[in-house]
Design a protein around this motif. Structure first.
Motif, PDB file in Angstrom:
ATOM      1  N   TRP A   1     -11.365   7.768 -10.358  1.00 17.20           N
ATOM      2  CA  TRP A   1     -10.104   8.190  -9.730  1.00 17.20           C
ATOM      3  C   TRP A   1     -10.368   8.771  -8.345  1.00 17.20           C
ATOM      4  N   ALA A   2     -11.326   9.682  -8.238  1.00 25.47           N
ATOM      5  CA  ALA A   2     -11.614  10.323  -6.963  1.00 25.47           C
ATOM      6  C   ALA A   2     -12.161   9.324  -5.948  1.00 25.47           C
ATOM      7  N   ARG A   3     -13.095   8.486  -6.374  1.00 26.16           N
ATOM      8  CA  ARG A   3     -13.634   7.474  -5.450  1.00 26.16           C
ATOM      9  C   ARG A   3     -12.532   6.509  -5.012  1.00 26.16           C
ATOM     10  N   GLY A   4     -11.675   6.132  -5.971  1.00 24.03           N
ATOM     11  CA  GLY A   4     -10.611   5.193  -5.641  1.00 24.03           C
ATOM     12  C   GLY A   4      -9.632   5.764  -4.631  1.00 24.03           C
ATOM     13  N   LEU A   5      -9.273   7.032  -4.790  1.00 27.13           N
ATOM     14  CA  LEU A   5      -8.377   7.655  -3.822  1.00 27.13           C
ATOM     15  C   LEU A   5      -9.048   7.771  -2.458  1.00 27.13           C
ATOM     16  N   GLY A   6     -10.352   8.058  -2.462  1.00 28.14           N
ATOM     17  CA  GLY A   6     -11.069   8.132  -1.191  1.00 28.14           C
ATOM     18  C   GLY A   6     -11.145   6.787  -0.496  1.00 28.14           C
ATOM     19  N   ARG A   7     -11.428   5.723  -1.269  1.00 32.06           N
ATOM     20  CA  ARG A   7     -11.465   4.380  -0.672  1.00 32.06           C
ATOM     21  C   ARG A   7     -10.091   3.993  -0.134  1.00 32.06           C
ATOM     22  N   LEU A   8      -9.057   4.333  -0.874  1.00 31.61           N
ATOM     23  CA  LEU A   8      -7.702   4.031  -0.422  1.00 31.61           C
ATOM     24  C   LEU A   8      -7.420   4.713   0.904  1.00 31.61           C
ATOM     25  N   ALA A   9      -7.727   6.004   0.997  1.00 31.73           N
ATOM     26  CA  ALA A   9      -7.496   6.730   2.245  1.00 31.73           C
ATOM     27  C   ALA A   9      -8.300   6.129   3.385  1.00 31.73           C
ATOM     28  N   ALA A  10      -9.559   5.793   3.108  1.00 28.46           N
ATOM     29  CA  ALA A  10     -10.421   5.257   4.163  1.00 28.46           C
ATOM     30  C   ALA A  10      -9.923   3.907   4.666  1.00 28.46           C
ATOM     31  N   ARG A  11      -9.568   3.006   3.744  1.00 28.01           N
ATOM     32  CA  ARG A  11      -9.102   1.676   4.160  1.00 28.01           C
ATOM     33  C   ARG A  11      -7.760   1.734   4.868  1.00 28.01           C
ATOM     34  N   SER A  12      -7.001   2.786   4.603  1.00 29.52           N
ATOM     35  CA  SER A  12      -5.645   2.846   5.147  1.00 29.52           C
ATOM     36  C   SER A  12      -5.582   3.349   6.576  1.00 29.52           C
ATOM     37  N   VAL A  13      -6.648   3.964   7.060  1.00 29.48           N
ATOM     38  CA  VAL A  13      -6.588   4.641   8.354  1.00 29.48           C
ATOM     39  C   VAL A  13      -6.088   3.710   9.469  1.00 29.48           C
ATOM     40  N   PRO A  14      -6.597   2.473   9.611  1.00 30.40           N
ATOM     41  CA  PRO A  14      -6.119   1.628  10.707  1.00 30.40           C
ATOM     42  C   PRO A  14      -4.755   0.993  10.462  1.00 30.40           C
ATOM     43  N   ARG A  15      -4.117   1.266   9.324  1.00 28.87           N
ATOM     44  CA  ARG A  15      -2.872   0.567   8.992  1.00 28.87           C
ATOM     45  C   ARG A  15      -1.645   1.475   9.013  1.00 28.87           C
ATOM     46  N   ARG A  16      -1.776   2.612   9.665  1.00 31.22           N
ATOM     47  CA  ARG A  16      -0.654   3.555   9.664  1.00 31.22           C
ATOM     48  C   ARG A  16       0.567   2.996  10.394  1.00 31.22           C
ATOM     49  N   ALA A  17       0.345   2.343  11.519  1.00 29.53           N
ATOM     50  CA  ALA A  17       1.470   1.774  12.264  1.00 29.53           C
ATOM     51  C   ALA A  17       2.156   0.684  11.449  1.00 29.53           C
ATOM     52  N   GLU A  18       1.372  -0.085  10.703  1.00 29.08           N
ATOM     53  CA  GLU A  18       1.944  -1.123   9.837  1.00 29.08           C
ATOM     54  C   GLU A  18       2.838  -0.502   8.772  1.00 29.08           C
ATOM     55  N   PHE A  19       2.371   0.579   8.164  1.00 21.63           N
ATOM     56  CA  PHE A  19       3.190   1.247   7.153  1.00 21.63           C
ATOM     57  C   PHE A  19       4.464   1.806   7.771  1.00 21.63           C
ATOM     58  N   ALA A  20       4.362   2.386   8.953  1.00 20.90           N
ATOM     59  CA  ALA A  20       5.544   2.939   9.614  1.00 20.90           C
ATOM     60  C   ALA A  20       6.583   1.850   9.886  1.00 20.90           C
ATOM     61  N   ALA A  21       6.110   0.657  10.302  1.00 19.83           N
ATOM     62  CA  ALA A  21       7.036  -0.449  10.551  1.00 19.83           C
ATOM     63  C   ALA A  21       7.687  -0.914   9.250  1.00 19.83           C
TER      64      ALA A  21
END
Length: 359
Positions: free
Chosen positions: A112-132
């Motif tokens: 669970w902890a590793r998965g949440l960390g990987r999710l956060a790490a992979r998401s960093v460059p996609r913030r603008a995509e999520f906002a759109a």
């Protein structure tokens, strides 16, 4: 329900049968249905009203990133209807923690902890995509990350103290303002918004997350504190073995240092996680205290075993005594313990059932 099933079948191009109600909430209805080809899918239909529409926008935008949840198979924007892949009946993290197998529970926590960390790490460059995506599906509604909930909580916490006849120690308002404004823009990471144990499936393919209604970007320290406390806003709260709690937190940290290398600096990490622990302690006090004052009650309506509200509050406040960087806040929790919790005739919060036979 019939209308939901017909609409979902039309989206998939095949009829759906044998619906099973999976619960949901006042905001949404969740069903599992069989397909004509023998498989199954999950339907989630959202109600009307601003909060339900925001929940729909969060769920659809979050799932559309394709990072950690079930595959989004189809959607009807006008009906606020989502059709998702069925992840099956894999155990949740809550099932493991409330079970009897300590190795399975430990493995689930670390995954669970590793998965949440990987999710956060992979998401960093996609913030603008999520906002759109949010703007597309939210149709002008403010996103969850635009909600100033930490500032609102700080104000509400001061009001709650006064309501309980307690005088806030000098400097408390300034400390709460300081902890609520740090880190969010400096170390943001994506979160589904509700990463409680019952929203995490341990599948043969690894961790899969459920419930993206409050999806958005927040400080990674808020999730780090979720590992440390643990589960800061959940019902499934017991004590973890100290060594395991440290390893769970480090498992998360080991992933988020990839996009944020300065989080490897120990002082910075400890300071950020302490700030987040203050934020979550305030949040849990606001959610539980008014119901706990007149009488105690279980943290969940149906799940058993489960701790009581008073057990969890006393545990949170006692844990917060260690946040000595915030003297006004520690004075506040000491006041809560001495003035409100002294007469609570409840046992100490026990350890998770899965670990009670260990050591």
């Amino acid at each position: 329900m019939d209308e939901i099933i017909r609409a979902a079948g039309a989206l998939l191009g095949q009829p759906l049968r044998y619906p099973v109600d999976l619960g949901g909430s006042p905001r949404s209805t969740v069903l599992r249905c069989r397909t004509a080809t023998g498989g199954s899918v999950i339907l989630k239909a959202f109600a009307d009203g601003p909060e339900a529409r925001r929940a729909y926008a969060g769920e659809r935008a979050g799932l559309s990133l394709g990072l950690a949840g079930p595959e989004l198979l189809a959607a009807d924007h006008e009906r606020r209807l989502l059709v998702m892949a069925d992840l099956g009946d894999a155990p949740t993290l809550a099932d493991l923690l409330l079970g009897t197998d300590p190795k399975a529970a430990e493995g689930g926590l670390l995954e669970w902890a590793r998965g949440l960390g990987r999710l956060a790490a992979r998401s960093v460059p996609r913030r603008a995509e999520f906002a759109a995506l949010w703007q597309q599906y939210g149709r002008g509604l403010p996103s969850w990350e635009d909600e100033p909930w930490q500032r609102q909580n700080a104000d509400a916490f001061l009001d709650l103290l006064a309501e309980c006849g307690l005088t806030a120690p000098p400097g408390l308002a300034d400390e709460l303002t300081a902890v609520g404004t740090a880190d969010g823009e400096r170390y943001p990471g994506f979160t589904p918004g509700d990463t409680c144990p019952d929203n995490n499936l341990l599948t043969p393919e690894g961790l899969r997350l459920l419930d993206f209604e409050a999806a958005g970007y927040q400080s990674v320290f808020l999730t780090a504190a979720y590992c440390r406390m643990p589960f800061s806003s959940c019902w499934c709260v017991y004590r973890l073995p100290a060594d395991l709690a440290r390893r769970v937190e480090e498992s998360y940290r080991s992933e988020v240092v990839t996009p944020y290398p300065d989080l490897a600096e120990e002082g910075l990490w400890q300071a950020g996680t302490a700030r987040a622990a203050v934020v979550w302690t305030v949040d849990s006090t606001l959610h539980l205290l008014r119901r706990a004052l007149p009488e105690d009650g279980p943290m969940h309506r149906t799940r058993r075993p489960v701790p009581t509200r008073r057990q969890v509050l006393r545990h949170r406040w006692t844990h917060a005594l260690g946040l000595t960087e915030y003297p006004a806040f520690t004075a506040t929790v000491r006041l809560l313990l001495s003035e409100l919790a002294t007469g609570w005739d409840v046992p100490e919060l026990p350890g998770y059932p899965a670990f009670r036979s260990v050591g």
